[in-house]
Design an enzyme around this catalytic site. Sequence first.
Site, PDB file in Angstrom:
ATOM      1  N   SER A  82      15.148  20.433 -14.277  1.00 22.20           N
ATOM      2  CA  SER A  82      13.918  21.229 -14.297  1.00 22.20           C
ATOM      3  C   SER A  82      14.270  22.616 -14.822  1.00 22.20           C
ATOM      4  O   SER A  82      15.295  23.188 -14.447  1.00 22.20           O
ATOM      5  CB  SER A  82      13.326  21.330 -12.889  1.00 22.20           C
ATOM      6  OG  SER A  82      12.324  22.323 -12.838  1.00 22.20           O
ATOM      7  N   HIS A 100       0.827  -1.214   0.000  1.00 30.28           N
ATOM      8  CA  HIS A 100       0.000   0.000   0.000  1.00 30.28           C
ATOM      9  C   HIS A 100       0.865   1.270   0.000  1.00 30.28           C
ATOM     10  O   HIS A 100       0.407   2.345   0.404  1.00 30.28           O
ATOM     11  CB  HIS A 100      -0.962   0.035   1.197  1.00 30.28           C
ATOM     12  CG  HIS A 100      -1.678  -1.252   1.436  1.00 30.28           C
ATOM     13  ND1 HIS A 100      -2.821  -1.595   0.756  1.00 30.28           N
ATOM     14  CD2 HIS A 100      -1.391  -2.289   2.244  1.00 30.28           C
ATOM     15  CE1 HIS A 100      -3.231  -2.792   1.152  1.00 30.28           C
ATOM     16  NE2 HIS A 100      -2.361  -3.239   2.053  1.00 30.28           N
TER      17      HIS A 100
END
Length: 441
Positions: free
Chosen positions: A282, A151
């Site tokens: 970036s 999970h």
Amino acid sequence: MPNYDEYQTPLASRYASNEMKKLFTPRERASTWRKLWLWLAEAEKELGVTQISSEAIEAIRANLVISDEAFQVAADEERRCRHDVMAHIYALEKDAPAAAGVIHIAATSCFDLIFMRDALDLILPKLAKVVHNLSQFAFKYKDLPTLGFTHYQAAQPITLGRRAAQWLQDFIFDLEDIEYVRASLRFRGAQGTTGSQASFMEIFHNDTVKIDKLNQILCEKSGFPGCYDISTQTYTRKVDLRIANALSSFGATAVRVATDIRHLCHDKVLDEPHEAGQKIGSSAMPYKSNPMRSERICSLGRKLSNISVNFTDTFSRQWLERTLDDSAIRRMDIPDMFLLADSILISLDNVTDGLVVFPAIIRSQLTQELPFMATENVIIRLIDHGISRQEAHEQIRILSREAAYNVKMEGGNNDLIERIKKSEFFVSPIIIILYAIELAH
């Protein structure tokens, strides 16, 4: 020099390899037609079709690679007759007048099997290289403990090599599936307009032995082990679907693995390789090192994993011996699925061949979560000594929440073990617990 005023698919202009792009070029397509017509003429002449002369065969052989001028002739003719095969026959007859009238005798067009076979032969070694990369990585880090996640929450530790082996196993499944469809490929052969071989029965005066020999010769020339037992005007589009299913499954695996890598990059457990001249992660934030290749794999893999739906629809909506609603979509989907797979494999090879691991971060994360990991051993030891599993689970759950609060809200360390030692519930079996904690560490 690309034409910047015309649309180009990014698969061709940015991502796929030159050898895969070349396979699906108009020149390769048209030249393959010419090779098929040469093979057919040679085989028919060998079996006694007297209309085909040696001069005709040599004329075709001398013009196997279509010229720019012949492309223009074919384009002009197709605008007139509205049929690309007939237009290219017309263009070849202009190039090879000695072959006029004997090209494509009794045949229908069929060349996609050749392209798909050759494309699979480009795909398979690239996928095998990714499998090799991951096997090397898995072996190298087989003993490096790291947190497991269920999970996307911290769970029992595994090793980094074990996690890579999960990825490796899925890619091996894909390799097996693609190898299977490649090995299963057959040729359509000389089957006539509805698969009844009626036109060839006419040419060879009902001599079925000659027709079988014709297909044997065609398979030998084209490099196929044999023909499909049943074909109509086309080979069954189930073949396309089987290939698409194998490649779509590979696309899903690529997304699955690249997504894991993206998560691990976020957790600073590992990183993609960075080329010597790669400076920008970036455009706005210069400190960032983004997993751009894995993101690209996910983007392309998403499209590839869903492309089999198109092939499912194309196969299921064919009528009787053939309808033409398969043509336009296959012109796009067949090249696309191979260009997608090829593009994904280029990035996968780069990523899996140079993954950078950060053991210090791995140790830090593992140490922070290890007290929680020890609780399973604690519960098992308590059960061995007659303590209720449910009661022990509830007590540890409460203490775990308190320890997690201390970490998340107070910025403290994970003090679960200390809380267990001080808990009234665990006073009597404290020696057992300490033994279990020692085992866990």
